[in-house]
Scaffold this active site. Structure first.
Site, mmCIF file in Angstrom:
data_model
loop_
_atom_site.group_PDB
_atom_site.id
_atom_site.type_symbol
_atom_site.label_atom_id
_atom_site.label_comp_id
_atom_site.label_asym_id
_atom_site.label_seq_id
_atom_site.Cartn_x
_atom_site.Cartn_y
_atom_site.Cartn_z
ATOM 1 N N ASN A 10 0.198 1.189 4.782
ATOM 2 C CA ASN A 10 1.608 1.158 4.599
ATOM 3 C C ASN A 10 2.333 1.955 5.607
ATOM 4 O O ASN A 10 2.364 3.111 5.478
ATOM 5 C CB ASN A 10 1.999 1.785 3.241
ATOM 6 N N TRP A 11 2.743 1.090 6.629
ATOM 7 C CA TRP A 11 3.508 1.728 7.741
ATOM 8 C C TRP A 11 5.043 2.115 7.373
ATOM 9 O O TRP A 11 5.557 2.743 8.162
ATOM 10 C CB TRP A 11 3.531 0.610 8.692
ATOM 11 N N LYS A 12 5.374 1.590 6.008
ATOM 12 C CA LYS A 12 6.791 2.127 5.526
ATOM 13 C C LYS A 12 7.887 1.591 6.795
ATOM 14 O O LYS A 12 7.385 0.748 7.577
ATOM 15 C CB LYS A 12 6.952 3.831 5.526
ATOM 16 N N HIS A 95 6.473 0.383 -5.001
ATOM 17 C CA HIS A 95 6.375 1.533 -4.264
ATOM 18 C C HIS A 95 7.287 2.660 -4.515
ATOM 19 O O HIS A 95 8.498 2.589 -5.067
ATOM 20 C CB HIS A 95 6.251 1.503 -2.516
ATOM 21 N N GLU A 97 8.940 4.896 -3.235
ATOM 22 C CA GLU A 97 9.930 5.068 -2.551
ATOM 23 C C GLU A 97 11.367 4.017 -2.748
ATOM 24 O O GLU A 97 12.392 4.453 -2.639
ATOM 25 C CB GLU A 97 9.500 5.291 -0.782
ATOM 26 N N GLU A 167 -0.561 5.856 -7.475
ATOM 27 C CA GLU A 167 -0.019 6.717 -6.394
ATOM 28 C C GLU A 167 0.889 7.745 -7.112
ATOM 29 O O GLU A 167 2.034 7.555 -7.479
ATOM 30 C CB GLU A 167 0.865 5.804 -5.470
ATOM 31 N N GLY A 173 2.956 11.505 1.124
ATOM 32 C CA GLY A 173 3.664 12.155 2.190
ATOM 33 C C GLY A 173 3.854 13.630 2.085
ATOM 34 O O GLY A 173 4.639 14.360 2.793
ATOM 35 N N SER A 211 -1.570 10.965 0.579
ATOM 36 C CA SER A 211 -2.311 11.800 1.578
ATOM 37 C C SER A 211 -3.711 11.834 1.661
ATOM 38 O O SER A 211 -4.379 12.622 1.688
ATOM 39 C CB SER A 211 -1.821 13.273 1.144
ATOM 40 N N GLY A 232 -0.584 5.981 3.879
ATOM 41 C CA GLY A 232 0.999 5.769 4.455
ATOM 42 C C GLY A 232 0.722 6.678 5.709
ATOM 43 O O GLY A 232 0.076 6.083 6.756
ATOM 44 N N GLY A 233 0.679 7.755 5.852
ATOM 45 C CA GLY A 233 1.053 8.541 7.211
ATOM 46 C C GLY A 233 -0.108 8.489 7.839
ATOM 47 O O GLY A 233 -0.122 8.130 9.356
HETATM 48 C C1 PEP Z 1 2.134 5.726 0.510
HETATM 49 O O1 PEP Z 1 3.044 5.407 1.273
HETATM 50 O O2 PEP Z 1 1.862 4.801 -0.241
HETATM 51 C C2 PEP Z 1 1.332 6.823 0.749
HETATM 52 C C3 PEP Z 1 0.348 6.921 -0.011
HETATM 53 O O3 PEP Z 1 1.791 7.758 1.683
HETATM 54 P P1 PEP Z 1 0.879 9.087 2.487
HETATM 55 O O4 PEP Z 1 -0.527 8.439 2.741
HETATM 56 O O5 PEP Z 1 1.599 9.399 3.593
HETATM 57 O O6 PEP Z 1 0.869 10.112 1.327
#
Ligand code: PEP
Length: 249
Positions: A10-12, A95, A97, A167, A173, A211, A232-233
């Site tokens: 997930n590049w956001k 999601h 966010e 999640e 994040g 994470s 994500g990150g």
């Molecule tokens: C996400 O955006 O779905 C996510 C899990 O982010 P991160 O891995 O950065 O916590």
């Protein structure tokens, strides 16, 4: 039958078209031998570029959101058929966010999930509790409420097409990862929910997000009810993401 691990990036709101192309070129040779399902979720602007660049590979392309209607006066929105037309195969829905910053509601998700399925897209539905809810012992109740609402219009037989991402909001994040035990417990709860709804509990893919990194992926994904990761990150770096794909077996 064992479930195929599913790893999604997930590049956001990251990566230009040029950067997306570079990422795909760096990733593909590293994961050429994987048997896992791999999905990349770029911003809308880079979807077509990733569809083109991954051509001829098993890598799927997923959007990060969509509108529940097929078309209409919804300025700034994109529909499921529009995504399908440019070669997108999946879509992230719900999601945290989007729930937190853009007012995504369970009512809208109850329409988005069937609309995605109708258009032939694989929904990656995100659910998860806040830190307060976890501290109050409400994790299962929150998950149940979200799953019940968001999947209300999906018949049992179709539940196996939905990928469900657990999640926990407090782990997204933040660098704080759920322990493998916490993540396993929540994913097992979700699998039981699917079973009770008449869905294929043994077949549905339930993945963890929060994470995930190369160093913790294998232990998380090694849990019996965790079938992969939404990253994500760590998915912004092709080498890190490739390492997570390989860690999933
Ligand atoms: C996400 O955006 O779905 C996510 C899990 O982010 P991160 O891995 O950065 O916590």
């Amino acid at each position: 039958m064992p479930r195929t691990p599913y790893i999604a990036a997930n590049w956001k709101m990251h990566k230009t078209v040029a950067e997306a192309g570079e990422f795909v070129d760096a990733l593909l040779p590293q994961i050429a031998a994987t048997q896992n399902d791999v999905a990349i979720c770029p911003p809308f602007t880079a979807l077509s570029a990733v569809v083109e660049r991954r051509h001829g590979t098993a890598v799927k392309v997923a959007a990060q959101n969509m509108h529940e209607e097929g078309s209409g006066a919804f300025t700034g929105e994109v529909s499921a058929p529009m995504l399908g037309e440019v070669g997108v195969e999946a879509v992230v829905l719900g999601h945290s966010e989007r729930r937190q910053y853009f007012g995504e509601t369970d009512e809208a998700l109850a329409r988005k999930v069937p609309a995605a399925l109708e258009a032939g897209l694989e929904p990656i539905l995100c659910v998860g509790e806040s830190e307060d809810a976890r501290d109050a012992g409400q994790t299962d109740a929150v998950l149940e409420r979200q799953l019940q609402a968001d999947l209300a219009e999906v018949v049992g037989g179709k539940l196996g097409v939905v990928v469900i991402a657990y999640e926990p909001i407090w782990a997204i994040g933040t660098g704080r990862t759920a322990t493998p035990e916490q993540a396993q417990e929540a994913c097992a709860f979700i699998r039981d929910f699917v079973r009770e709804r008449g869905g294929p509990g043994e077949a549905v893919r339930i993945i963890y997000g929060g994470s995930v990194k190369p160093g913790n992926a294998a232990e998380l994904i090694g849990q019996p009810d965790i079938d992969g990761a939404l990253v994500g990150g760590a998915s912004l770096d092709a080498d890190d993401f490739a390492a997570i794909v390989k860690a999933a077996g």
